[in-house]
Motif scaffolding. Sequence first.
Motif, PDB file in Angstrom:
ATOM      1  N   ALA A   2      46.842  59.761 -79.051  1.00 18.40           N
ATOM      2  CA  ALA A   2      46.527  60.850 -78.121  1.00 18.40           C
ATOM      3  C   ALA A   2      45.053  61.206 -78.154  1.00 18.40           C
ATOM      4  O   ALA A   2      44.478  61.601 -77.127  1.00 18.40           O
ATOM      5  CB  ALA A   2      47.374  62.076 -78.463  1.00 18.40           C
ATOM      6  N   GLY A   3      44.416  61.073 -79.315  1.00 17.43           N
ATOM      7  CA  GLY A   3      43.021  61.460 -79.444  1.00 17.43           C
ATOM      8  C   GLY A   3      42.031  60.348 -79.200  1.00 17.43           C
ATOM      9  O   GLY A   3      40.815  60.574 -79.275  1.00 17.43           O
ATOM     10  N   HIS A   4      42.507  59.147 -78.916  1.00 14.15           N
ATOM     11  CA  HIS A   4      41.610  58.010 -78.756  1.00 14.15           C
ATOM     12  C   HIS A   4      41.061  57.957 -77.329  1.00 14.15           C
ATOM     13  O   HIS A   4      41.835  57.892 -76.371  1.00 14.15           O
ATOM     14  CB  HIS A   4      42.341  56.711 -79.082  1.00 14.15           C
ATOM     15  CG  HIS A   4      41.428  55.556 -79.348  1.00 14.15           C
ATOM     16  ND1 HIS A   4      40.650  54.986 -78.376  1.00 14.15           N
ATOM     17  CD2 HIS A   4      41.155  54.868 -80.489  1.00 14.15           C
ATOM     18  CE1 HIS A   4      39.946  53.996 -78.892  1.00 14.15           C
ATOM     19  NE2 HIS A   4      40.238  53.909 -80.171  1.00 14.15           N
ATOM     20  N   PRO A   5      39.739  57.954 -77.169  1.00 14.07           N
ATOM     21  CA  PRO A   5      39.177  57.963 -75.815  1.00 14.07           C
ATOM     22  C   PRO A   5      39.287  56.635 -75.080  1.00 14.07           C
ATOM     23  O   PRO A   5      39.110  56.592 -73.860  1.00 14.07           O
ATOM     24  CB  PRO A   5      37.700  58.316 -76.063  1.00 14.07           C
ATOM     25  CG  PRO A   5      37.412  57.787 -77.438  1.00 14.07           C
ATOM     26  CD  PRO A   5      38.683  57.998 -78.212  1.00 14.07           C
ATOM     27  N   GLY A   6      39.606  55.560 -75.803  1.00 16.96           N
ATOM     28  CA  GLY A   6      39.607  54.243 -75.182  1.00 16.96           C
ATOM     29  C   GLY A   6      40.963  53.737 -74.742  1.00 16.96           C
ATOM     30  O   GLY A   6      41.057  52.630 -74.201  1.00 16.96           O
ATOM     31  N   VAL A   7      42.014  54.499 -74.984  1.00 13.14           N
ATOM     32  CA  VAL A   7      43.349  54.093 -74.566  1.00 13.14           C
ATOM     33  C   VAL A   7      44.048  55.262 -73.893  1.00 13.14           C
ATOM     34  O   VAL A   7      43.675  56.426 -74.074  1.00 13.14           O
ATOM     35  CB  VAL A   7      44.205  53.591 -75.750  1.00 13.14           C
ATOM     36  CG1 VAL A   7      43.573  52.384 -76.408  1.00 13.14           C
ATOM     37  CG2 VAL A   7      44.456  54.697 -76.763  1.00 13.14           C
ATOM     38  N   GLU A   8      45.065  54.949 -73.134  1.00 10.72           N
ATOM     39  CA  GLU A   8      45.926  55.969 -72.529  1.00 10.72           C
ATOM     40  C   GLU A   8      47.270  55.948 -73.256  1.00 10.72           C
ATOM     41  O   GLU A   8      47.969  54.930 -73.254  1.00 10.72           O
ATOM     42  CB  GLU A   8      46.140  55.701 -71.046  1.00 10.72           C
ATOM     43  CG  GLU A   8      47.048  56.723 -70.382  1.00 10.72           C
ATOM     44  CD  GLU A   8      47.334  56.404 -68.926  1.00 10.72           C
ATOM     45  OE1 GLU A   8      48.238  57.043 -68.358  1.00 10.72           O
ATOM     46  OE2 GLU A   8      46.680  55.487 -68.381  1.00 10.72           O
ATOM     47  N   PHE A   9      47.584  57.050 -73.918  1.00 10.88           N
ATOM     48  CA  PHE A   9      48.866  57.187 -74.608  1.00 10.88           C
ATOM     49  C   PHE A   9      49.940  57.376 -73.541  1.00 10.88           C
ATOM     50  O   PHE A   9      50.066  58.432 -72.941  1.00 10.88           O
ATOM     51  CB  PHE A   9      48.793  58.387 -75.553  1.00 10.88           C
ATOM     52  CG  PHE A   9      50.013  58.604 -76.415  1.00 10.88           C
ATOM     53  CD1 PHE A   9      50.987  57.623 -76.585  1.00 10.88           C
ATOM     54  CD2 PHE A   9      50.190  59.814 -77.082  1.00 10.88           C
ATOM     55  CE1 PHE A   9      52.096  57.824 -77.380  1.00 10.88           C
ATOM     56  CE2 PHE A   9      51.293  60.034 -77.884  1.00 10.88           C
ATOM     57  CZ  PHE A   9      52.257  59.042 -78.029  1.00 10.88           C
ATOM     58  N   ALA A  10      50.721  56.309 -73.301  1.00 14.72           N
ATOM     59  CA  ALA A  10      51.636  56.295 -72.156  1.00 14.72           C
ATOM     60  C   ALA A  10      52.951  57.002 -72.428  1.00 14.72           C
ATOM     61  O   ALA A  10      53.557  57.571 -71.515  1.00 14.72           O
ATOM     62  CB  ALA A  10      51.906  54.852 -71.730  1.00 14.72           C
ATOM     63  N   GLY A  11      53.428  56.940 -73.674  1.00 15.97           N
ATOM     64  CA  GLY A  11      54.719  57.555 -73.944  1.00 15.97           C
ATOM     65  C   GLY A  11      55.354  57.034 -75.208  1.00 15.97           C
ATOM     66  O   GLY A  11      54.758  56.236 -75.941  1.00 15.97           O
ATOM     67  N   VAL A  12      56.593  57.486 -75.427  1.00 19.24           N
ATOM     68  CA  VAL A  12      57.294  57.248 -76.687  1.00 19.24           C
ATOM     69  C   VAL A  12      58.705  56.750 -76.406  1.00 19.24           C
ATOM     70  O   VAL A  12      59.405  57.267 -75.526  1.00 19.24           O
ATOM     71  CB  VAL A  12      57.390  58.551 -77.511  1.00 19.24           C
ATOM     72  CG1 VAL A  12      58.117  58.311 -78.830  1.00 19.24           C
ATOM     73  CG2 VAL A  12      56.012  59.145 -77.755  1.00 19.24           C
TER      74      VAL A  12
END
Length: 295
Positions: free
Chosen positions: A21-31
Motif C-alpha cells: 500500500a505504501g509503495h509508490p511504484g506499484v498499485e496494490f490491487a487487492g487481496v
Amino acid sequence: MRIGLLGTGPWARAAHAPALAGHPGVEFAGVWGRHPEAAAELAGGYGVRAYPDVDALLADVEAVAVALPPSAQAELAVRAARAGRHLLLDKPLALGVTEARAVAEAAERAQVASVVFFTTRFQKEPEAWIEEQAAEAGWFTARAQWLGSVFTSDSPFAASAWRREKGALWDVGPHALSVLLPVLGDVRQVLSAVHGPADTVHLVLDHATGASSTLTLSLSAPPSAAGADVELRGESGVTLLPRSSEGAVPALARAVDALTAAARTGRRHACDAAFGLRVTEILAAAQARLGEQAD
C-alpha cells in the motif's frame, strides 16, 4: 505494476499489506485469502478489493505477493506463473524439493520474474555487508546463530501449523543460508545435523569455496536469548553481520523494487525462485541427516 496479495495472516497484515500500500511504484490491487471474511477485513483497511477467488485476482493483476504457508504458496505460485504473473514469494519456497522445483520451473517456463523475500537480504546494512564480504576471498569458516522465541513468547506465529511441524530448520534456516551462500558459496555437503533442545538444530556445512560453516537454529530460545548473529573468519580477519536499522516493511518494499526491476529488464535477481529451490534442497538434505540421527 498492479500487484495482488495472496494471504491474510499475521505476516500479510504486518508486512505485505503495508509495504504494498505504501509503495509508490506499484498499485496494490487487492487481496485474496483462504478465509473470505479475513480477506474482506484486510482489503477494507486499505480501500482495495477483496477477491472472491484466486483466479479472479490473477486475471486482474500483473504480479502477486504471497503470504501463505509454504505448501499453499508452492501450489498457487505455479498457478500464478502459468497465468503469466510475476512472483514475490516468501521463504521457504516450499516444504519439499519437488514442490519447490515445480515453482522454479513454472517461473522459468513462463519467463516471469520471481523474488523470494529473505528478509536480511533486503535490509540496508546487512545487504551491503553481504555484498562486501562476497567480494572478499579467503574465508575459512563461519558461525551463524538464528535463535527465535516464537514458541516461548506470545508471538502471533506460535500457532502456525507448519512451523510446529517443521521447526526452526525450515523457518529460520532459510535466513541463515541466504546470508552464507553468497559469501561462502554453495553447500557441497551437509556434514552433520543434530537435534538440540526442543526444535533446535545444529548443522555443519561444507561450502564450495572450501570454507565450513556451523549453524544453530531455534524457535524455542528464551526471549532474553533470542537474536541472529553471523560471524565470518578468514584471511581478512573477523567480521560480524551488522544489525539492521529498519524492520520488515522497508525491506519488503526493496523486494518489490527488485521484482519490478527484474520484470522490466528480464535480468534475474539473486534471490529468485531458483535460489529458493537451492535453499530448499539444502534444507531437505539437512532434514535427511536429522532423520539418520533419529534412526
